[in-house]
Every structure is written in C-alpha cells, then in structure tokens.
Design an enzyme around this catalytic site. Structure first.
Site, mmCIF file in Angstrom:
data_model
loop_
_atom_site.group_PDB
_atom_site.id
_atom_site.type_symbol
_atom_site.label_atom_id
_atom_site.label_comp_id
_atom_site.label_asym_id
_atom_site.label_seq_id
_atom_site.Cartn_x
_atom_site.Cartn_y
_atom_site.Cartn_z
ATOM 1 N N CYS A 69 0.747 -1.224 -0.027
ATOM 2 C CA CYS A 69 0.134 0.155 -0.105
ATOM 3 C C CYS A 69 0.828 1.262 0.058
ATOM 4 C CB CYS A 69 -0.944 0.054 1.438
ATOM 5 S SG CYS A 69 -2.020 1.476 1.227
ATOM 6 N N CYS A 76 0.445 0.763 10.021
ATOM 7 C CA CYS A 76 -0.153 -0.300 9.454
ATOM 8 C C CYS A 76 1.325 -0.966 8.808
ATOM 9 C CB CYS A 76 -0.925 0.193 8.146
ATOM 10 S SG CYS A 76 -1.461 -0.947 6.956
ATOM 11 N N CYS A 113 -16.271 -9.634 5.918
ATOM 12 C CA CYS A 113 -15.554 -8.425 5.339
ATOM 13 C C CYS A 113 -14.386 -8.806 4.433
ATOM 14 C CB CYS A 113 -15.185 -7.498 6.491
ATOM 15 S SG CYS A 113 -16.548 -7.517 7.943
ATOM 16 N N CYS A 144 -18.966 -6.723 3.726
ATOM 17 C CA CYS A 144 -18.648 -5.349 3.894
ATOM 18 C C CYS A 144 -17.086 -5.447 2.936
ATOM 19 C CB CYS A 144 -18.386 -5.337 5.599
ATOM 20 S SG CYS A 144 -17.388 -3.655 5.789
ATOM 21 N N CYS A 204 -19.524 1.546 7.558
ATOM 22 C CA CYS A 204 -18.776 0.955 8.885
ATOM 23 C C CYS A 204 -17.636 2.057 8.942
ATOM 24 C CB CYS A 204 -18.342 -0.399 8.399
ATOM 25 S SG CYS A 204 -17.390 -1.331 9.725
ATOM 26 N N ARG A 276 -18.292 -2.390 17.555
ATOM 27 C CA ARG A 276 -17.619 -3.801 17.189
ATOM 28 C C ARG A 276 -15.862 -3.585 18.121
ATOM 29 N NH1 ARG A 276 -17.689 -4.070 11.897
ATOM 30 N NH2 ARG A 276 -19.515 -5.370 11.853
#
Length: 335
Positions: A69, A76, A113, A144, A204, A276
C-alpha cells in the site's frame, strides 16, 4: 460535516444525551471523565434500550489483497513505507475468497468483510471485488469491503453488486490525524464516506486508540463519528496493534479501562450503531472483553486472523461467550 451546536456536559444522575449530529468534543470528553461505574451504567442503559444486551454479532475479516500500500499510515504493517517483513500478495481468486467465506459462515459468522491494501482501486479491481461481493451474498452472508478511497462510479458499482457495508475508518480526531498519516487528508476520508452514503451503502467507520493520542483526541474521534449524518451503522473500535517496523511500534500501552471507556462513550453517542471490538482483541484478557460487552459492544471480529495480525482463536471466543451467557445472532436494533 453537519452544523453542530454546543451541548452542556451531561449532569450526574441525568440520562439525557445530545441528539445525533449535536455532539461536541467537550460533551464527549465530559462522558470520559465520569466515574467508571456511572459511565458503565449510562452505556448499559442506552444499550438495553436499543439492543438485546446478551446478543452479539460475529463478523469475519479476510485480507483479499495484502501489502504494497502506498499510504504511510503509521500503524499499518501493509505500508510500503515501513519495513515490517510482510510479503505483498496479489488480489485473491474468486474461489479462494468464497472458500474462506464458507468456512466463516460454518464457524458462525454473519458478516464477511474483505480488505484490500489499496490507496484507491482501479476499475478492473472494483469489478473483481464486485464479483466477490455477489458470490459471498449468494452464501447468505452480509458483505463489507474496505478498498481505500472511492470515486462516485466505484461506489455505485459496489452498490449494484449488493454490497451491504463499506468500511473506511477516520482513525482519529482531525487534530491528531497528522501524527498518523500524511498521504491522504481527513477530508479525503469524509469524501469517500459521503460517496458511499450517496450510493446507498451502509457505513462501517470507526478508529484506532492507543496511538499516542490523549483523551481529548479520543473524544474528538467519537464526536466526529457521532456527527456524521447519519452516524455509521457499524463502529469498529480498534486497539493499536504494535507491529515491529511501523513508526507506532513503541507507542505506550493503553490502559485497558480507557479502551472500555471508549466503547461505552461510543455506545452512548451512537445508540443504534453496532459497536464492534476489532483489532487489539488479542491483547485483551477475558475480563476486559467482558467489560467491553457490558459497555455496549455488540459485535466482534471472529476468527484466527484479522488482516495481517492475529485474532483470538475461534474455540477461545466460543468458550468466552458461553461463560458469559452471550448468544450469537444479528444483534438487531429495537428502534
């Protein structure tokens, strides 16, 4: 963002809360400052008014495209800016994804998801994910995806495929955001959320705590989420996973009670949302997770792996829920 007005901090003994879209950072911070028993009582009251407090929804998350990414998010493991030892992998094949979805459903998951490490997907990638969405929905699961930033056409294409939820977290408050990521702006995130809404997809959206932010920043995050119009149907609360090689690897460990407080404040500020437990559950003991359920969490990611980091094992999760007398289901809002 919708217009907001100043709201007086909640008074002790009062259960009146500001209407959606009218929270300020000051009002949210006042909730954080309540004595722990009082905050838990208020959160439990709001939770019981809107949900069955013994029911929890199980979701499963699969990384369908890992690593590489271009974003520089400081937490991350998938960023090309950080040397974490993670090997980048291409987009998974459709049948691989469906096999994982079948396994998740067999293990009790209600929502599947799918996450891809992109800044923003290309048209051919959106088309491939749309086929995955159609296949997963045909199995009887909610869907999702989180794919990074979307344009209007991408959002409509995902909606046409039947996507139920799009995940795109705000991560933190606007004021602390520059300490977390520099390759996309806060407004970029809000713009994607608006496109998702306009396409008719549910949102979400949550954040990460424990990145070195103070309580004011955590309150700012919750206020931002609660003031979205409407606020997200699903709000993942993530604890920082300190991954070696990322800039936030050495972040100070968060007090578990502060995590529970954040869950409780999110429940009060967004009464009808699914709150969540997401990343960071592996670091929690059973007692902390139980407190989170008491604070109003009614959904959790379930399974062995959460994107690229570990998650409590399925059998351990089932054992904990059984010990607490919790039932798995859709956790449908009463309102």
């Amino acid at each position: 963002m919708p217009h907001t007005r100043t709201v007086a901090p909640p008074q002790r003994g009062s259960h009146r809360i500001p209407s959606p879209g009218r929270w300020t950072g000051q009002a949210v911070a006042a909730l954080y400052e309540l004595p722990f028993p009082e905050l838990m009582h208020r959160a439990q009251r709001v939770h019981r008014l809107n949900f069955d407090p013994t029911e929890i929804q199980l979701s499963s998350l699969l990384s369908i495209k890992t690593g590489g990414c271009p974003e520089d998010c400081g937490y991350c493991s998938q960023s090309v800016h950080h040397d974490t030892g993670l090997k980048a992998q291409p987009l998974m094949d459709l049948e691989e994804v469906l096999t994982a979805a079948r396994a998740a459903k067999a293990a009790g998951a209600r929502r599947f998801c799918m996450g891809a490490a992109w800044r923003s997907p290309k048209p051919r990638q959106v088309a491939a994910v749309a086929r995955m969405i159609e296949g997963v929905k045909a199995l009887g699961l909610e869907t999702c995806v989180t794919l990074g930033m979307l344009d209007d056409q991408h959002a409509r294409q995902l909606a046409d495929a039947g996507l139920d939820y799009y995940n795109h977290n705000l991560d933190t408050s606007p004021e602390f955001y520059g300490n977390v990521v520099t390759t996309r702006t806060y407004q970029d995130r809000l713009d994607t959320l608006q496109r998702v809404r306009e396409a008719g997809i549910k949102v979400c959206c949550g954040g990460i705590i424990g990145m070195g932010e103070d309580r004011r920043a955590r309150a700012g995050l919750i206020a931002q989420l609660a003031n979205l119009d409407p606020y997200p149907e699903s709000v993942p609360i993530n604890g920082l996973m300190r991954v070696a090689g990322t800039p936030m690897h050495a972040a100070e460990k968060l007090d578990p009670f502060e995590f529970v407080r954040t869950v409780a404040v999110a429940r009060i500020a967004m009464p009808r949302a699914m709150v969540r437990l997401s990343a960071g559950r592996q670091q929690m003991d059973d007692a902390t997770q139980a407190l989170c359920f008491l604070a109003g969490a009614n959904s959790m990611f379930y399974g062995d792996v959460l994107l690229t980091t570990g998650n409590p094992q399925v059998d351990a999760d089932r054992g904990l829920l059984a010990r607490l007398g919790m039932r798995t289901g859709d956790a449908v809002c009463k309102a």
